[in-house]
Design an enzyme around this catalytic site. Structure first.
Site, mmCIF file in Angstrom:
data_model
loop_
_atom_site.group_PDB
_atom_site.id
_atom_site.type_symbol
_atom_site.label_atom_id
_atom_site.label_comp_id
_atom_site.label_asym_id
_atom_site.label_seq_id
_atom_site.Cartn_x
_atom_site.Cartn_y
_atom_site.Cartn_z
ATOM 1 N N LYS A 57 32.130 50.101 42.210
ATOM 2 C CA LYS A 57 32.884 48.922 42.610
ATOM 3 C C LYS A 57 34.375 49.256 42.526
ATOM 4 O O LYS A 57 34.971 49.265 41.459
ATOM 5 C CB LYS A 57 32.563 47.738 41.690
ATOM 6 N N GLY A 62 40.744 50.084 33.891
ATOM 7 C CA GLY A 62 41.265 48.782 34.263
ATOM 8 C C GLY A 62 42.133 48.177 33.183
ATOM 9 O O GLY A 62 42.640 48.881 32.297
ATOM 10 N N SER A 63 42.269 46.883 33.241
ATOM 11 C CA SER A 63 43.130 46.144 32.320
ATOM 12 C C SER A 63 42.449 45.930 30.978
ATOM 13 O O SER A 63 41.245 46.173 30.814
ATOM 14 C CB SER A 63 43.478 44.787 32.928
ATOM 15 N N GLY A 72 38.451 45.495 30.038
ATOM 16 C CA GLY A 72 37.791 46.236 28.973
ATOM 17 C C GLY A 72 36.957 45.346 28.077
ATOM 18 O O GLY A 72 35.834 45.705 27.690
ATOM 19 N N GLU A 82 38.922 53.289 30.082
ATOM 20 C CA GLU A 82 40.326 53.684 30.000
ATOM 21 C C GLU A 82 41.125 52.455 30.396
ATOM 22 O O GLU A 82 41.004 51.965 31.515
ATOM 23 C CB GLU A 82 40.602 54.866 30.933
ATOM 24 N N CYS A 130 48.775 54.833 34.740
ATOM 25 C CA CYS A 130 48.567 54.433 33.345
ATOM 26 C C CYS A 130 49.348 55.298 32.372
ATOM 27 O O CYS A 130 49.625 54.868 31.254
ATOM 28 C CB CYS A 130 47.082 54.443 33.010
ATOM 29 N N GLU A 163 52.363 46.107 29.050
ATOM 30 C CA GLU A 163 52.436 47.128 30.101
ATOM 31 C C GLU A 163 52.773 46.435 31.426
ATOM 32 O O GLU A 163 51.994 45.629 31.937
ATOM 33 C CB GLU A 163 51.098 47.859 30.220
#
Length: 649
Positions: free
Chosen positions: A322, A374-375, A379, A396, A430, A531
């Site tokens: 996805k 992802g964010s 997570g 990650e 990232c 971030e």
């Protein structure tokens, strides 16, 4: 359909948390921005608005149920007040509550009088008041949507479990953008997610037995074929990436070449699927998980997906992928190239959609492992899904990376490296250098060099090979970055410098944001702690080494960190004290190698890191096999000096 918007507990007392208490996730500023966008859309469309706030009479003390400490807001307190952008208009309803639910009798009566049959919810806390409001609205027979990016919680894992709970009870989650589209056009897409995911997972899962029986030589051939196909189509792939997300063509081309190198590195790990032990009658065999869900972001739409897909199939798994909705054309092209390379169609199935589709995939019963980039919120959702079925998770989750520039550093070299790491690719990676920490005595001098080095970066269109700083992936992402800088500049002790402001000719590009340097002395400010994922570099001053390393480690994330110094002693202290998964010396925090561990500490990572020999640790599970050997058989048994032959998987 007659919809109404209910905003729940958007109040200072719930959004502005004391330093010793957990912050809400997503950040308060993010959820306020998204709620404001939804509120504006509903106002323009004439959708009724109800503001529900927690309040007790002045002079009353009523402890919050969660902790038994801390009073609920009184009507005359600052804690009661909403953010300025979410203040009600005169024709909008304001209701008060003392408990959890916002769907009390007054709210229900008001909605009934307006003929409302559908409610859209946004607010805090998603695990408590939003949840109870949703359940009570469903009990009253209303259709309920929750604006997935306009709700927040100080218990994000609880919020992720709540989402699963509510979705199983016909409460729909959708992004603000999707809800805006639905309110404007009546078009919806999330109802198709379940069927799409179910079909894709079944296709992949039904093929696992056949694929696990394939020899390593066959898997190697497929990876080599993909390398060759990707090489032959490198320009086509790079052009698609540039056109779709605005990545400068130079970096899009480099991403494709790096991906080819990574595919070759994956194939270099052979023959370690069966390991002998000291006891000659016991071996440890590494078996594939089965069917793996791969969820990837928009910023590296070639390298990140294939960095997960390739080792997954190398170790005997099938994959359901996805990708980010922003990269639909690139994702389809990569899927087509795998089939052009001869991959069986069942080996890699593609499902498209937004975060709701991703959630459905993570929850699918026949998924045996999850790997996601992802964010932080993504997570937590993945953790909840993996915990529900106790399947492996590799995540990650970004970084808020700092470089320390010490007094003996080459300041020109450090400045050039830091601004490149901060601003190239518009800061959309990232490992980008989000922060730079300078010892007080050199901070002003370093700032001058940072400004000079930034001016030397070529800002331009994505198609220009000279461009090093291009647009963000979308105008929406640009607005998120702009809002963060605007809030930072309004805070005491923060000053922002835009080195390119006077000579940029890109103001017509709605996705472009100029490289910006923010000097912030308060480490608790949002611009430091969150971030930004844009071309923003935060400069922090340190009194001494202890202060510098505290600032470096003083954020939730721990992906990458760097030191600029000529001193072996300072280097050694940094390598010992920095709390991050990737440490770099006299280099920016940005970038990584294709065949070594890539994984963050703290909030930046969950599970085994990616790449190199660590791929085996995630995409397989060990199985210890012990066989009884009689004394007479030992004399004739084969030597185990080299171990048994590798298994096919």
């Amino acid at each position: 359909m007659q919809a109404a918007l209910i905003l729940i507990d958007f109040q200072a007392g719930f959004l502005q948390r004391p330093a010793d208490q957990p912050v809400v996730e997503p950040s308060a500023s993010h959820v306020i921005d998204r709620a404001k966008a939804l509120l504006d859309t509903c106002r323009a469309a004439g959708v009724p608005i109800v503001h529900v706030r927690t309040a007790v009479p002045t002079g009353t003390q009523l402890a919050r149920l969660k902790s038994g400490t801390g009073d609920k807001p009184t009507l005359d307190s600052d804690a009661y007040l909403p953010p300025p952008t979410l203040v009600e208009h005169p024709n909008e309803t304001v209701l008060h509550k003392t408990g959890y639910t916002g769907f009390q009798a007054a709210c229900r009566d008001r909605l009934e009088s307006l003929g409302v049959d559908t409610v859209v919810l946004a607010g805090v806390y998603s695990h408590a008041c939003v949840r109870q409001t949703a359940l009570d609205a469903r009990l009253a027979g209303l259709q309920v949507w929750i604006a997935a990016d306009a709700v927040a919680s100080d218990e994000p894992m609880h919020a992720a479990v709540t989402r699963r709970h509510l979705e199983q009870r016909s409460v729909r989650y959708a992004s603000v953008a999707a809800l805006e589209k639905y309110l404007a056009t009546g078009e919806q897409s999330w109802d198709t997610a379940y069927g799409k995911v179910e079909a894709a997972v079944a296709t992949a899962a039904d093929f696992t037995t056949d694929w696990q029986a394939s020899p390593l030589a066959t898997r190697s051939d497929y990876l080599v074929a993909l390398e060759n196909t990707l090489h032959a189509n490198a320009s086509r792939v790079a052009d698609t990436v540039t056109r779709e997300i605005g990545k400068p063509i130079t970096y899009a081309s480099a991403e494709v070449q790096r991906t080819i190198e990574m595919l070759a590195a994956v194939r270099s790990y052979r023959g370690d699927l069966v390991q002998p032990t000291a006891a000659g009658n016991t071996v440890v065999k590494h078996r594939p998980l089965g069917t793996v869900a791969v969820v990837t972001p928009f910023n590296n739409p070639v390298y990140l997906p294939l960095g997960k897909i390739a080792p997954a199939i190398w170790y005997g798994n099938t994959v359901v992928w996805k990708p980010a909705p922003e990269t639909r054309a690139t994702s389809r092209l990569l899927r087509d190239l795998t089939q052009e390379a001869g991959w069986p169609a069942q080996l890699l199935t593609l499902v498209e959609g937004d975060a709701t589709t991703g959630q459905v995939l993570l929850d699918a019963d026949r998924i045996d492992g999850i790997t996601i980039t992802g964010s932080s919120a993504a997570g937590f959702a993945a953790q909840a899904a993996a915990a529900q079925r106790r399947i492996p998770l590799q995540a990650e989750l970004g970084g808020n990376n700092a470089a320390i520039v010490w007094t003996d550093a080459d300041l020109d070299g450090a400045a050039a490296a830091v601004v490149a790491g901060a601003f190239e690719l518009a800061g959309q990676r990232c490992t980008a250098n989000r922060r730079v920490i300078a010892e007080d005595s050199i901070a002003d001098e370093l700032l001058e060099r940072l400004v000079t080095a930034t001016r030397q970066l070529h800002c331009g269109t994505a198609s220009d090979p000279k461009t090093r700083v291009g647009p963000l992936a979308s105008a929406t992402r640009r607005e998120v970055v702009a809002s963060a800088v605007e809030r930072a500049c309004a805070a005491p002790g923060t000053a922002c410098v835009v080195p390119h402001e006077a000579n940029l000719n890109l103001k017509d590009d709605l996705a472009f944001y100029p490289p910006t340097i923010c000097c912030c002395d308060d480490p608790t400010q949002e611009i430091v702690q969150e971030e930004c994922f844009g071309p923003i570099l935060v400069v922090q001053r340190a009194r001494d080494w202890k202060h510098a390393i505290e600032l470096c480690n003083g954020v939730r994330q721990g992906l990458s960190a760097a030191i600029f110094t000529r001193s072996p002693r300072i280097t050694e202290r940094f390598l010992e004290e920095a709390r991050a998964g990737i440490l770099r010396v006299n280099q920016s925090t940005a970038d990584a190698e294709v065949d070594v561990a890539f994984g963050g500490w703290k909030a930046s990572g969950i599970g085994p890191p990616e790449h190199g020999p660590f791929d085996r640790d995630f995409f397989t599970r060990p199985q210890t096999i012990s066989t009884a050997i009689s004394p007479s058989d030992r004399a004739t048994s084969p030597t185990t000096d080299d171990g048994p032959a590798p298994s096919n998987g």
